[in-house]
Design a protein around this motif. Structure first.
Motif, PDB file in Angstrom:
ATOM      1  N   LEU A   1       0.835  -1.200   0.000  1.00  0.00           N
ATOM      2  CA  LEU A   1       0.000   0.000   0.000  1.00  0.00           C
ATOM      3  C   LEU A   1       0.870   1.250   0.000  1.00  0.00           C
ATOM      4  CD1 LEU A   1      -2.807   1.228   0.081  1.00  0.00           C
ATOM      5  CD2 LEU A   1      -2.783   0.998   2.563  1.00  0.00           C
ATOM      6  N   THR A   2       1.947   1.219   0.764  1.00  0.00           N
ATOM      7  CA  THR A   2       2.882   2.339   0.790  1.00  0.00           C
ATOM      8  C   THR A   2       3.515   2.542  -0.585  1.00  0.00           C
ATOM      9  OG1 THR A   2       3.400   2.004   3.130  1.00  0.00           O
ATOM     10  CG2 THR A   2       5.010   3.228   1.827  1.00  0.00           C
ATOM     11  N   GLU A   3       3.886   1.468  -1.229  1.00  0.00           N
ATOM     12  CA  GLU A   3       4.500   1.548  -2.563  1.00  0.00           C
ATOM     13  C   GLU A   3       3.544   2.185  -3.563  1.00  0.00           C
ATOM     14  OE1 GLU A   3       7.227   0.944  -5.760  1.00  0.00           O
ATOM     15  OE2 GLU A   3       7.484   1.000  -3.579  1.00  0.00           O
ATOM     16  N   PHE A   4       2.279   1.835  -3.473  1.00  0.00           N
ATOM     17  CA  PHE A   4       1.286   2.420  -4.385  1.00  0.00           C
ATOM     18  C   PHE A   4       1.121   3.915  -4.134  1.00  0.00           C
ATOM     19  CE2 PHE A   4      -3.260   3.627  -5.021  1.00  0.00           C
ATOM     20  CZ  PHE A   4      -3.230   3.669  -6.409  1.00  0.00           C
ATOM     21  N   ILE A   5       0.965   4.297  -2.872  1.00  0.00           N
ATOM     22  CA  ILE A   5       0.721   5.701  -2.557  1.00  0.00           C
ATOM     23  C   ILE A   5       1.978   6.550  -2.774  1.00  0.00           C
ATOM     24  CG2 ILE A   5       0.167   7.306  -0.667  1.00  0.00           C
ATOM     25  CD1 ILE A   5      -1.744   5.157   0.412  1.00  0.00           C
ATOM     26  N   LYS A   6       3.126   6.030  -2.385  1.00  0.00           N
ATOM     27  CA  LYS A   6       4.363   6.809  -2.486  1.00  0.00           C
ATOM     28  C   LYS A   6       4.879   6.912  -3.926  1.00  0.00           C
ATOM     29  CE  LYS A   6       7.613   6.318   0.677  1.00  0.00           C
ATOM     30  NZ  LYS A   6       8.772   5.804   1.442  1.00  0.00           N
ATOM     31  N   GLU A   7       4.877   5.791  -4.648  1.00  0.00           N
ATOM     32  CA  GLU A   7       5.464   5.770  -5.990  1.00  0.00           C
ATOM     33  C   GLU A   7       4.416   5.689  -7.099  1.00  0.00           C
ATOM     34  OE1 GLU A   7       8.509   6.430  -6.266  1.00  0.00           O
ATOM     35  OE2 GLU A   7       9.233   6.020  -4.225  1.00  0.00           O
ATOM     36  N   GLY A   8       3.361   4.901  -6.886  1.00  0.00           N
ATOM     37  CA  GLY A   8       2.346   4.750  -7.919  1.00  0.00           C
ATOM     38  C   GLY A   8       1.566   6.020  -8.176  1.00  0.00           C
ATOM     39  N   LEU A   9       1.495   6.896  -7.172  1.00  0.00           N
ATOM     40  CA  LEU A   9       0.765   8.161  -7.308  1.00  0.00           C
ATOM     41  C   LEU A   9       1.710   9.346  -7.448  1.00  0.00           C
ATOM     42  CD1 LEU A   9      -2.071   7.625  -4.658  1.00  0.00           C
ATOM     43  CD2 LEU A   9      -2.100   7.117  -7.110  1.00  0.00           C
ATOM     44  N   TYR A  10       2.945   9.068  -7.850  1.00  0.00           N
ATOM     45  CA  TYR A  10       3.950  10.142  -7.933  1.00  0.00           C
ATOM     46  C   TYR A  10       4.209  10.530  -9.387  1.00  0.00           C
ATOM     47  CZ  TYR A  10       8.167  12.854  -7.076  1.00  0.00           C
ATOM     48  OH  TYR A  10       9.094  13.873  -7.019  1.00  0.00           O
ATOM     49  N   ASP A  11       3.935  11.768  -9.717  1.00  0.00           N
ATOM     50  CA  ASP A  11       4.244  12.325 -11.039  1.00  0.00           C
ATOM     51  C   ASP A  11       5.625  12.978 -10.939  1.00  0.00           C
ATOM     52  OD1 ASP A  11       4.542  13.909 -13.305  1.00  0.00           O
ATOM     53  OD2 ASP A  11       2.447  14.518 -13.358  1.00  0.00           O
ATOM     54  N   PRO A  12       6.649  12.404 -11.580  1.00  0.00           N
ATOM     55  CA  PRO A  12       8.011  12.912 -11.417  1.00  0.00           C
ATOM     56  C   PRO A  12       8.329  14.135 -12.262  1.00  0.00           C
ATOM     57  CG  PRO A  12       8.026  11.075 -12.931  1.00  0.00           C
ATOM     58  CD  PRO A  12       6.596  11.217 -12.456  1.00  0.00           C
ATOM     59  N   ASN A  13       7.358  14.608 -13.011  1.00  0.00           N
ATOM     60  CA  ASN A  13       7.666  15.646 -13.995  1.00  0.00           C
ATOM     61  C   ASN A  13       6.850  16.914 -13.788  1.00  0.00           C
ATOM     62  OD1 ASN A  13       8.886  16.777 -16.274  1.00  0.00           O
ATOM     63  ND2 ASN A  13       7.329  15.976 -17.672  1.00  0.00           N
ATOM     64  N   LEU A  14       6.594  17.295 -12.548  1.00  0.00           N
ATOM     65  CA  LEU A  14       5.824  18.515 -12.313  1.00  0.00           C
ATOM     66  C   LEU A  14       6.600  19.775 -12.679  1.00  0.00           C
ATOM     67  CD1 LEU A  14       3.894  17.847  -8.981  1.00  0.00           C
ATOM     68  CD2 LEU A  14       3.083  17.682 -11.333  1.00  0.00           C
ATOM     69  N   ASN A  15       7.918  19.640 -12.881  1.00  0.00           N
ATOM     70  CA  ASN A  15       8.706  20.809 -13.300  1.00  0.00           C
ATOM     71  C   ASN A  15       8.279  21.330 -14.662  1.00  0.00           C
ATOM     72  OD1 ASN A  15      10.264  21.075 -11.022  1.00  0.00           O
ATOM     73  ND2 ASN A  15      11.904  19.746 -11.765  1.00  0.00           N
ATOM     74  N   ARG A  16       7.486  20.538 -15.382  1.00  0.00           N
ATOM     75  CA  ARG A  16       7.016  21.007 -16.693  1.00  0.00           C
ATOM     76  C   ARG A  16       6.108  22.231 -16.569  1.00  0.00           C
ATOM     77  NH1 ARG A  16       4.282  16.432 -15.321  1.00  0.00           N
ATOM     78  NH2 ARG A  16       2.004  16.368 -15.435  1.00  0.00           N
ATOM     79  N   TYR A  17       5.600  22.468 -15.364  1.00  0.00           N
ATOM     80  CA  TYR A  17       4.721  23.606 -15.150  1.00  0.00           C
ATOM     81  C   TYR A  17       5.466  24.872 -14.716  1.00  0.00           C
ATOM     82  CZ  TYR A  17       0.979  20.138 -15.274  1.00  0.00           C
ATOM     83  OH  TYR A  17       0.121  19.145 -15.653  1.00  0.00           O
ATOM     84  N   VAL A  18       6.775  24.757 -14.478  1.00  0.00           N
ATOM     85  CA  VAL A  18       7.546  25.931 -14.061  1.00  0.00           C
ATOM     86  C   VAL A  18       7.725  26.853 -15.262  1.00  0.00           C
ATOM     87  CG1 VAL A  18       9.735  26.765 -13.136  1.00  0.00           C
ATOM     88  CG2 VAL A  18       8.744  24.631 -12.280  1.00  0.00           C
ATOM     89  N   PRO A  19       7.268  28.085 -15.185  1.00  0.00           N
ATOM     90  CA  PRO A  19       7.387  28.985 -16.344  1.00  0.00           C
ATOM     91  C   PRO A  19       8.837  29.351 -16.635  1.00  0.00           C
ATOM     92  CG  PRO A  19       6.649  30.200 -14.417  1.00  0.00           C
ATOM     93  CD  PRO A  19       6.637  28.750 -14.029  1.00  0.00           C
ATOM     94  N   LYS A  20       9.142  29.485 -17.911  1.00  0.00           N
ATOM     95  CA  LYS A  20      10.496  29.885 -18.299  1.00  0.00           C
ATOM     96  C   LYS A  20      10.690  31.387 -18.154  1.00  0.00           C
ATOM     97  CE  LYS A  20      11.476  26.037 -21.437  1.00  0.00           C
ATOM     98  NZ  LYS A  20      10.375  25.191 -20.980  1.00  0.00           N
ATOM     99  N   SER A  21       9.587  32.111 -18.193  1.00  0.00           N
ATOM    100  CA  SER A  21       9.652  33.562 -18.025  1.00  0.00           C
ATOM    101  C   SER A  21       8.300  34.045 -17.517  1.00  0.00           C
ATOM    102  CB  SER A  21       9.993  34.252 -19.348  1.00  0.00           C
ATOM    103  OG  SER A  21       8.988  33.990 -20.314  1.00  0.00           O
ATOM    104  N   LEU A  22       8.266  35.282 -17.063  1.00  0.00           N
ATOM    105  CA  LEU A  22       7.034  35.882 -16.553  1.00  0.00           C
ATOM    106  C   LEU A  22       6.585  37.018 -17.467  1.00  0.00           C
ATOM    107  CD1 LEU A  22       7.899  36.127 -12.746  1.00  0.00           C
ATOM    108  CD2 LEU A  22       6.660  34.314 -13.930  1.00  0.00           C
TER     109      LEU A  22
END
Length: 205
Positions: free
Chosen positions: A165-186
């Motif tokens: 259950l820990t493996e599912f919640i910790k890793e199965g629900l983990y999106d490793p690429n949220l940096n795609r939302y960091v803006p390159k400029s303002l």
């Protein structure tokens, strides 16, 4: 309002479980799959954690320690003494007895990036929160048994099931690429993420 508008764009949609739901059946390993079966079965996590974000809009009391008993000096930063409304959950703001010590069900994606868990920062590991819910013994003497959520009951999960259950919640629900939302400029043209003089120079602004 600007911060809230930006935060609403930060949507996890590349977690293994989400990819699996879209038909990529190799996205999750076997432990994560077994953990998902437990999540939606024996562990009954789905009773509160459901919908697209795995969080309903309800409030429940699970007997976590108050902020004043937490770690990381949060009680000092928040100035949350025992009588502060923050310690009483929704009831601290509505004033209703039925709402006391009830906190909103959190979403479960990308939890492993969080340094502490529980509204009073009682835990520092996801597996410890799951173990707490498995035994269902309240930490907080201020929360009466009648106030605790009916879902807060012993789950009788084995050590292997807790691991899965820990493996599912910790890793199965983990999106490793949220940096795609960091803006390159303002739009303002100001330096990002910092706008002090040294940062502007370092970032070439």
């Amino acid at each position: 309002l600007a911060i809230a508008a930006y935060e609403r764009t930060l949507l996890s949609n590349q977690a293994p479980f989400q990819r699996w739901l879209k038909g990529e059946y190799g996205a999750m390993n076997e432990d994560q799959k077994q953990g998902a079966i437990l999540f939606f079965g024996k562990a009954r996590c789905y009773t509160c954690h459901n919908g697209p974000a795995l969080a309903n809009m309800e409030f429940h009391a699970l007997g976590f320690r108050d902020l004043a008993n937490g770690r990381y000096g949060i009680n000092t930063v928040m100035n949350a003494g025992t009588e502060k409304p923050e310690n009483k959950g929704r009831g601290g703001f509505t004033g209703k007895a039925a709402d006391m010590y009830k906190f909103k069900v959190p979403q479960l994606y990308n939890l492993k990036d969080t340094p502490f868990y529980g509204h009073g920062s009682s835990f520092t590991k996801i597996e410890d929160v799951i173990a707490y819910k498995n035994t269902a013994v309240s930490q907080n003497a201020n929360v009466s048994r009648s106030q605790l959520a009916s879902e807060f009951a012993p789950l009788k999960l084995t050590s292997l099931e807790l691991k899965q259950l820990t493996e599912f919640i910790k890793e199965g629900l983990y999106d490793p690429n949220l940096n795609r939302y960091v803006p390159k400029s303002l739009p303002s043209g100001l330096a990002f993420p910092n706008n002090d003089a040294a940062s502007r120079k370092d970032l070439g602004f």
